[in-house]
Design an enzyme around this catalytic site. Structure first.
Site, PDB file in Angstrom:
ATOM      1  N   SER A 297       0.839  -1.204   0.000  1.00 52.29           N
ATOM      2  CA  SER A 297       0.000   0.000   0.000  1.00 52.29           C
ATOM      3  C   SER A 297       0.876   1.256   0.000  1.00 52.29           C
ATOM      4  O   SER A 297       1.674   1.450  -0.918  1.00 52.29           O
ATOM      5  CB  SER A 297      -0.956  -0.052   1.194  1.00 52.29           C
ATOM      6  OG  SER A 297      -1.954   0.937   1.098  1.00 52.29           O
TER       7      SER A 297
ATOM      8  N   ASP B 193     -10.410  -3.520  -5.351  1.00 51.55           N
ATOM      9  CA  ASP B 193      -9.850  -2.781  -4.224  1.00 51.55           C
ATOM     10  C   ASP B 193     -10.675  -1.508  -4.021  1.00 51.55           C
ATOM     11  O   ASP B 193     -10.676  -0.622  -4.877  1.00 51.55           O
ATOM     12  CB  ASP B 193      -8.394  -2.423  -4.519  1.00 51.55           C
ATOM     13  CG  ASP B 193      -7.691  -1.769  -3.333  1.00 51.55           C
ATOM     14  OD1 ASP B 193      -8.385  -1.226  -2.447  1.00 51.55           O
ATOM     15  OD2 ASP B 193      -6.445  -1.799  -3.296  1.00 51.55           O
TER      16      ASP B 193
ATOM     17  N   HIS C 100      -8.243  -4.786  -0.701  1.00 57.03           N
ATOM     18  CA  HIS C 100      -7.028  -4.042  -0.379  1.00 57.03           C
ATOM     19  C   HIS C 100      -6.194  -4.840   0.617  1.00 57.03           C
ATOM     20  O   HIS C 100      -6.550  -4.938   1.801  1.00 57.03           O
ATOM     21  CB  HIS C 100      -7.375  -2.675   0.200  1.00 57.03           C
ATOM     22  CG  HIS C 100      -6.196  -1.757   0.340  1.00 57.03           C
ATOM     23  ND1 HIS C 100      -5.622  -1.113  -0.735  1.00 57.03           N
ATOM     24  CD2 HIS C 100      -5.464  -1.401   1.419  1.00 57.03           C
ATOM     25  CE1 HIS C 100      -4.596  -0.395  -0.328  1.00 57.03           C
ATOM     26  NE2 HIS C 100      -4.471  -0.551   0.991  1.00 57.03           N
TER      27      HIS C 100
END
Length: 452
Positions: free
Chosen positions: A234, A369, A400
């Site tokens: 991320s 996501d 995610h």
């Protein structure tokens, strides 16, 4: 004369007859209605069940088919090698049937549950003083066996926003990597550890690479023979890609870079976070609340230092913030003295540096996501189409940082993501070893030819 007299009926008798007839009709109607009521209730129940099932199917995305990941890359020798030696690239990714096709549930379960049967790898915490007075920390985990190639390889890992080495998904990935022969170094984002005080008036930001660079530098000095694999999750993916592209020297001894579920452009990401599409505005609110708590937990440190750019008024405005953009404008951009929010986002985003990366680079995202808008996926797609060292892998499901696998309800301890990163890295290690052997053979052949 005989007169025939009409039969006269009193008004009371007529009313009685009318009332009696109406009662009979009402009784008949009630009888008919009574016989129809069960059927009506059954119909309503069926309609309610059908509605609930429709909502469940739509929300859980149960009709979505499973499929192998979509792969975008140029046709090169290394990409052909990866297609042959990475089975997960071409194998169908199968999430848990009952809930795994929902990007929201994958994301929420990862956020709340982390991983299943999370291991507890043993590491050593390192403290690195920075030039501005900050203290970077990272945890070092030694390999639990030899690597398949016999090489010394270290994963230098950058977690997601506000995360550190104690997060469940990091612990699971580290444990799996250790068992495959990798040493792991995990950055703890500045200010993320609850029991470590700040020594300078700043915390981590979206794209500040100083602490990550300090960790990588330490590993290079402590292990002169080790090769590096730069892995980012991320926000960590943004930092890793920016670090590699900032300076070509940063790619020295780096076998490859791996980025999982990042958004590539902070400015465009924040623009999508104000939309209700895919409940993105709700996620924005949750992330905002988490960031507020993290910043306020260091309130005394941020205010007490003379070099701080943060004042009481800034922290008071922080209380009222309802979006990440407000926090970034009030607090985050001031840690590095950016004059505007736009400048902060431009300087912190890897999209302006990633094209300078020349080592093999794996970019992974999921179509469902909820935090990364579909428009942002044009960035890695275009990169993979233009750059021979980039491969972009897009899964249909995974949410995610979820990527749970499983048959029906209960997910497996290891996720598709955990296994795929290690599988890809193993393949890159073998590729580099083969290339080194080829160069050695070519050099020997040249020497023989010249001596002849």
């Amino acid at each position: 004369h005989v007169f025939s007299r009409p039969c006269l009926v009193s008004s009371s008798s007529q009313e009685a007859a009318f009332t009696h007839g109406r009662a009979e009709r009402r009784d008949g109607d009630m009888h008919t209605l009574g016989s129809e009521l069960p059927a009506m209730f059954d119909g309503m129940k069926l309609a309610a069940v059908a509605t609930v099932l429709y909502i469940v199917v739509r929300c859980l995305n149960l009709k979505s088919p499973t499929s192998p990941p979509e792969i975008i890359n140029q046709d090169t020798a290394i990409s052909r090698y990866l297609h042959k030696t990475c089975p997960l690239l071409t194998k169908e990714y199968i999430p848990p049937l009952l809930w795994g096709k929902s990007g929201h549930l994958q994301t929420v379960l990862y956020g709340k549950m982390g991983r299943v049967n999370t291991p507890s790898p043993c590491g050593v915490r390192k403290f690195l003083p920075m030039q501005d007075g900050a203290t970077a920390t990272f945890d070092l985990f030694e390999a639990l066996g030899d690597h398949s190639t016999g090489d010394d390889v270290t994963m230098v890992i950058c977690p997601g926003i506000g995360n550190h080495s104690e997060k469940n998904y990091i612990r699971t990935f580290v444990d799996h990597s250790q068992r495959q022969g990798y040493r792991c170094a995990v950055l703890n984002h500045l200010g993320a550890l609850p029991n470590v005080e700040l020594t300078s008036p700043r915390i981590f930001t979206y794209g500040c690479t100083w602490e990550y660079a300090a960790m990588v530098g330490y590993i290079k000095r402590a292990y002169p023979q080790t090769l590096l694999v730069a892995v980012g999750f991320s926000l960590g993916g943004n930092i890793v890609c920016k670090f590699l592209g900032e300076n070509h020297a940063n790619q020295d001894r780096v076998l490859c870079g791996v980025s999982i579920c990042q958004g590539y452009s902070a400015l465009r990401t924040q623009e999508t976070f104000v939309q209700w599409d895919q409940c993105r505005k709700f996620y924005n609110f949750v992330l905002t609340d988490n960031m507020k708590k993290l910043i306020l937990s260091h309130r005394s440190s941020l205010l007490s230092m003379s070099s701080s750019n943060i004042g009481d008024a800034d922290l008071n405005r922080l209380y009222a913030a309802t979006s990440l953009i407000q926090i970034d404008d009030t607090i985050m951009r001031k840690f590095h003295s950016h004059s505007s929010l736009k400048e902060y986002y431009e300087k912190e985003s890897c999209v302006h540096y990633i094209h300078k990366v020349t080592v093999p680079l794996l970019l992974v995202n999921s179509s469902d996501d909820p935090l990364v808008h579909q428009s942002l996926l044009d960035i890695p797609r275009n990169l993979a189409e233009k750059m021979p060292n980039v491969i972009f892998v897009l899964t249909q499901h995974g949410g995610h940082l979820g990527f749970f696998e499983g048959a029906m309800l209960f997910p497996q301890p290891l996720t598709w993501m955990d296994k795929f990163i290690v599988e890809y890295t193993d393949a890159i290690c073998r590729w580099e070893q083969d290339q080194l052997a080829c160069r050695r053979d070519t050099h020997q052949s040249t020497k023989v030819t010249l001596s002849g």
